[in-house]
Write a protein that holds these residues in place. Structure first.
Motif, PDB file in Angstrom:
ATOM      1  N   GLU A   1       5.847 -92.922  34.147  1.00  0.00           N
ATOM      2  CA  GLU A   1       4.736 -92.136  33.882  1.00  0.00           C
ATOM      3  C   GLU A   1       4.833 -90.927  33.239  1.00  0.00           C
ATOM      4  N   ASN A   2       4.262 -90.515  32.319  1.00  0.00           N
ATOM      5  CA  ASN A   2       4.302 -89.295  31.593  1.00  0.00           C
ATOM      6  C   ASN A   2       3.164 -88.671  30.708  1.00  0.00           C
TER       7      ASN A   2
ATOM      8  N   LEU B   1     -11.939 -90.929  38.778  1.00  0.00           N
ATOM      9  CA  LEU B   1     -11.849 -89.732  39.181  1.00  0.00           C
ATOM     10  C   LEU B   1     -12.499 -88.802  38.466  1.00  0.00           C
ATOM     11  N   PRO B   2     -13.289 -87.855  38.712  1.00  0.00           N
ATOM     12  CA  PRO B   2     -13.728 -86.854  37.823  1.00  0.00           C
ATOM     13  C   PRO B   2     -12.954 -85.777  37.269  1.00  0.00           C
ATOM     14  N   GLN B   3     -11.854 -86.286  36.693  1.00  0.00           N
ATOM     15  CA  GLN B   3     -10.691 -85.410  36.007  1.00  0.00           C
ATOM     16  C   GLN B   3     -10.250 -86.145  34.551  1.00  0.00           C
ATOM     17  N   SER B   4     -10.257 -85.360  33.597  1.00  0.00           N
ATOM     18  CA  SER B   4      -9.899 -85.928  32.343  1.00  0.00           C
ATOM     19  C   SER B   4      -8.449 -85.768  32.456  1.00  0.00           C
ATOM     20  N   ARG B   5      -7.624 -86.870  32.571  1.00  0.00           N
ATOM     21  CA  ARG B   5      -6.310 -87.091  32.507  1.00  0.00           C
ATOM     22  C   ARG B   5      -5.667 -88.246  32.113  1.00  0.00           C
ATOM     23  N   PRO B   6      -5.765 -88.096  30.582  1.00  0.00           N
ATOM     24  CA  PRO B   6      -4.958 -89.288  29.977  1.00  0.00           C
ATOM     25  C   PRO B   6      -3.312 -89.272  30.256  1.00  0.00           C
ATOM     26  N   ARG B   7      -2.803 -90.549  30.697  1.00  0.00           N
ATOM     27  CA  ARG B   7      -1.077 -90.419  30.892  1.00  0.00           C
ATOM     28  C   ARG B   7      -0.935 -91.725  30.297  1.00  0.00           C
ATOM     29  N   LEU B   8       0.420 -91.703  29.811  1.00  0.00           N
ATOM     30  CA  LEU B   8       1.122 -92.907  29.359  1.00  0.00           C
ATOM     31  C   LEU B   8       1.755 -93.511  30.525  1.00  0.00           C
ATOM     32  N   PHE B   9       1.599 -94.677  30.439  1.00  0.00           N
ATOM     33  CA  PHE B   9       2.415 -95.683  31.603  1.00  0.00           C
ATOM     34  C   PHE B   9       3.192 -96.742  30.761  1.00  0.00           C
ATOM     35  N   VAL B  10       4.495 -96.614  30.859  1.00  0.00           N
ATOM     36  CA  VAL B  10       5.356 -97.741  30.249  1.00  0.00           C
ATOM     37  C   VAL B  10       5.687 -98.785  31.556  1.00  0.00           C
ATOM     38  N   ILE B  11       5.539-100.008  31.090  1.00  0.00           N
ATOM     39  CA  ILE B  11       5.589-101.137  32.395  1.00  0.00           C
ATOM     40  C   ILE B  11       6.727-102.098  31.869  1.00  0.00           C
TER      41      ILE B  11
ATOM     42  N   GLY C   1      17.510-105.397  29.518  1.00  0.00           N
ATOM     43  CA  GLY C   1      17.432-106.495  30.011  1.00  0.00           C
ATOM     44  C   GLY C   1      15.718-106.728  30.374  1.00  0.00           C
ATOM     45  N   TYR C   2      14.753-105.897  29.744  1.00  0.00           N
ATOM     46  CA  TYR C   2      13.427-105.805  30.249  1.00  0.00           C
ATOM     47  C   TYR C   2      12.379-106.122  29.121  1.00  0.00           C
ATOM     48  N   ARG C   3      11.457-106.914  29.297  1.00  0.00           N
ATOM     49  CA  ARG C   3      10.359-106.724  28.486  1.00  0.00           C
ATOM     50  C   ARG C   3       9.196-105.590  28.790  1.00  0.00           C
ATOM     51  N   CYS C   4       8.797-105.111  27.769  1.00  0.00           N
ATOM     52  CA  CYS C   4       8.010-103.828  28.106  1.00  0.00           C
ATOM     53  C   CYS C   4       7.038-103.508  27.058  1.00  0.00           C
ATOM     54  N   GLY C   5       5.918-102.742  27.533  1.00  0.00           N
ATOM     55  CA  GLY C   5       4.955-102.391  26.854  1.00  0.00           C
ATOM     56  C   GLY C   5       4.557-101.119  27.429  1.00  0.00           C
ATOM     57  N   ALA C   6       3.371-100.495  26.872  1.00  0.00           N
ATOM     58  CA  ALA C   6       2.952 -99.321  27.536  1.00  0.00           C
ATOM     59  C   ALA C   6       1.138 -99.292  27.255  1.00  0.00           C
ATOM     60  N   VAL C   7       0.690 -98.491  28.244  1.00  0.00           N
ATOM     61  CA  VAL C   7      -0.932 -98.376  28.003  1.00  0.00           C
ATOM     62  C   VAL C   7      -1.064 -96.820  28.450  1.00  0.00           C
ATOM     63  N   VAL C   8      -2.291 -96.500  27.809  1.00  0.00           N
ATOM     64  CA  VAL C   8      -2.440 -95.058  28.020  1.00  0.00           C
ATOM     65  C   VAL C   8      -3.869 -95.189  28.951  1.00  0.00           C
ATOM     66  N   VAL C   9      -3.760 -94.532  30.113  1.00  0.00           N
ATOM     67  CA  VAL C   9      -4.801 -94.683  31.115  1.00  0.00           C
ATOM     68  C   VAL C   9      -5.397 -93.201  31.689  1.00  0.00           C
ATOM     69  N   ASN C  10      -6.805 -93.157  31.405  1.00  0.00           N
ATOM     70  CA  ASN C  10      -7.226 -91.939  31.835  1.00  0.00           C
ATOM     71  C   ASN C  10      -7.770 -91.888  33.109  1.00  0.00           C
ATOM     72  N   ALA C  11      -7.447 -90.991  34.161  1.00  0.00           N
ATOM     73  CA  ALA C  11      -7.809 -90.827  35.422  1.00  0.00           C
ATOM     74  C   ALA C  11      -9.264 -90.897  35.535  1.00  0.00           C
TER      75      ALA C  11
END
Length: 382
Positions: free
Chosen positions: A116-117, A155-165, A141-151
């Motif tokens: 997360e960053n 929650l009542p806070q603007s907080r977009p963050r990158l999550f690499v899964i 050895g991983y398959r991976c992608g990423a999403v951007v999820v805003n809190a």
């Protein structure tokens, strides 16, 4: 019960989001103050305080289902130094990754990894830092992608963050958890562009994660505000007037609209330096929002980094700093979460953390189904 390692643990917000159905095997943070909060809320049995580079593999017990790493953002943030993954702080990704490859060599690679960053990770150094992270994961050895999820979904806070899964390549991913291409909800244009720039080897193992649309947020900014806050005081009338005097015409118009609304309006203010003084001179401005969202919490490096609450009720205007408990609520922490006594320590803990309900959302929608499917297939094979 699924198990996890929590690197760069802070106050244990990833642990809070994963919830009691998960078992923590190991947690690490460099910051003694954050570690004190971690102990106060979770105990210290699994916590090791020190530089991530000094963690030894024998400190990481078992074979974890998840390694969570909210590694430092300062060198990747748009407001940071621009050093990226070569920076002293964000560069701590590499010793973390060294531990993962060490576990792999011992046959103990975690089933899943979440990094997360900040959003700026996607574009840091023209996308090269993002590419380096994804290449490391796929080559490991991983398959991976990423999403951007805003809190703000939760929650009542603007907080977009990158999550690499990332998911270990021997594990199955059900069709319902990935799609053929990106979605507007979770894969913004910057992320799509970054994916296009990946080396072919990383592209071949890319996953477009498929997340459902979350339920409508059921709390607003007014719901987190304390009338009698601990740790801060309401401004005097003169202090509030001084704050209003720092506003541009556009922002004063927002306050006047709030006065005419006929209802109590709760907003937030950040102080920012703008080049809109006489002859383009830089001046400090107070910028207000009344969209039922707080601005993104930041660490209190200076006075301008601390968010101010403004309440407009008819012609009555009040203001003060956001309280520590309000900051914690904006991150999804419950009121029984023990916060540091000092204001800056508590604000730093919240501003440097990961939003709790976002962790739960990712765990529920992606991690837990994949881990459960892996366990089921392992039992079948046995």
């Amino acid at each position: 019960m699924p198990t996890f390692y929590e690197f760069f643990a802070g106050g244990g917000m990833a642990r809070a989001g994963l919830g009691p159905a998960w078992s923590c095997l190991f947690a690490n943070d460099f910051d003694e103050k954050k570690a004190a909060s971690y102990r106060a809320n979770w105990g210290g049995d699994h916590l090791w305080v020190g530089d991530v580079a000094e963690v030894q593999l024998n400190q990481l017990p078992g074979k974890a289902d998840l390694a969570w790493a909210s590694f430092p953002c300062q060198d990747l943030s748009l407001a940071g130094s621009g050093a990226g993954l070569t920076g002293a702080r964000s560069g701590t990704f590499w010793p973390f990754w060294m531990h993962i490859t060490g576990l792999r060599d011992e046959g103990r690679a975690p089933a899943t990894i979440v990094l997360e960053n900040v959003y700026g990770t996607i574009t840091s150094h023209g996308g090269r830092d993002f590419s380096a992270i994804m290449s490391a994961l796929t080559e490991g050895g991983y398959r991976c992608g990423a999403v951007v999820v805003n809190a703000a979904h939760f929650l009542p806070q603007s907080r977009p963050r990158l999550f690499v899964i990332a998911v270990r390549e021997d594990l199955d991913i059900s069709d319902e958890h990935h799609s053929e291409g990106p979605s507007d909800a979770w894969h913004p244009p910057a992320l799509r562009k970054a994916q296009e720039q990946l080396p072919d080897s990383a592209k071949a193992r890319w996953v477009w994660w498929n997340l459902p649309e979350p339920a409508l947020r059921n709390c607003g900014l007014a719901d987190v505000i304390e009338e009698k806050p601990k740790g801060v005081k309401w401004h005097t009338a003169a202090e509030t007037q001084r704050l209003l005097g720092m506003m541009s015409d556009t922002n004063i118009a927002k306050v006047n609209d709030a006065k005419r609304s006929g209802r109590r309006m709760v907003g937030t203010i950040y102080k920012r330096t703008r080049a809109d003084g006489p002859n383009g001179a830089k001046v400090q401005r107070a910028e207000v929002r009344f969209d039922d969202l707080a601005g993104c919490l930041r660490t209190p490096a200076g006075g301008s980094s601390r968010q101010t609450i403004i309440i407009v009720d008819g012609n009555k205007v009040r203001s003060r700093l956001l309280s520590p408990r309000e900051a914690a609520r904006l991150m999804g922490l419950p009121d029984n979460y023990a916060l540091p006594e000092k204001y800056n320590d508590a604000y730093h803990l919240a501003g440097d953390g990961v939003a709790v309900p976002v962790v739960r959302f990712i765990a529920e929608c992606i991690l837990e189904p994949i881990i459960a499917l892996g366990d089921k297939n392992t039992k079948k094979a046995a």
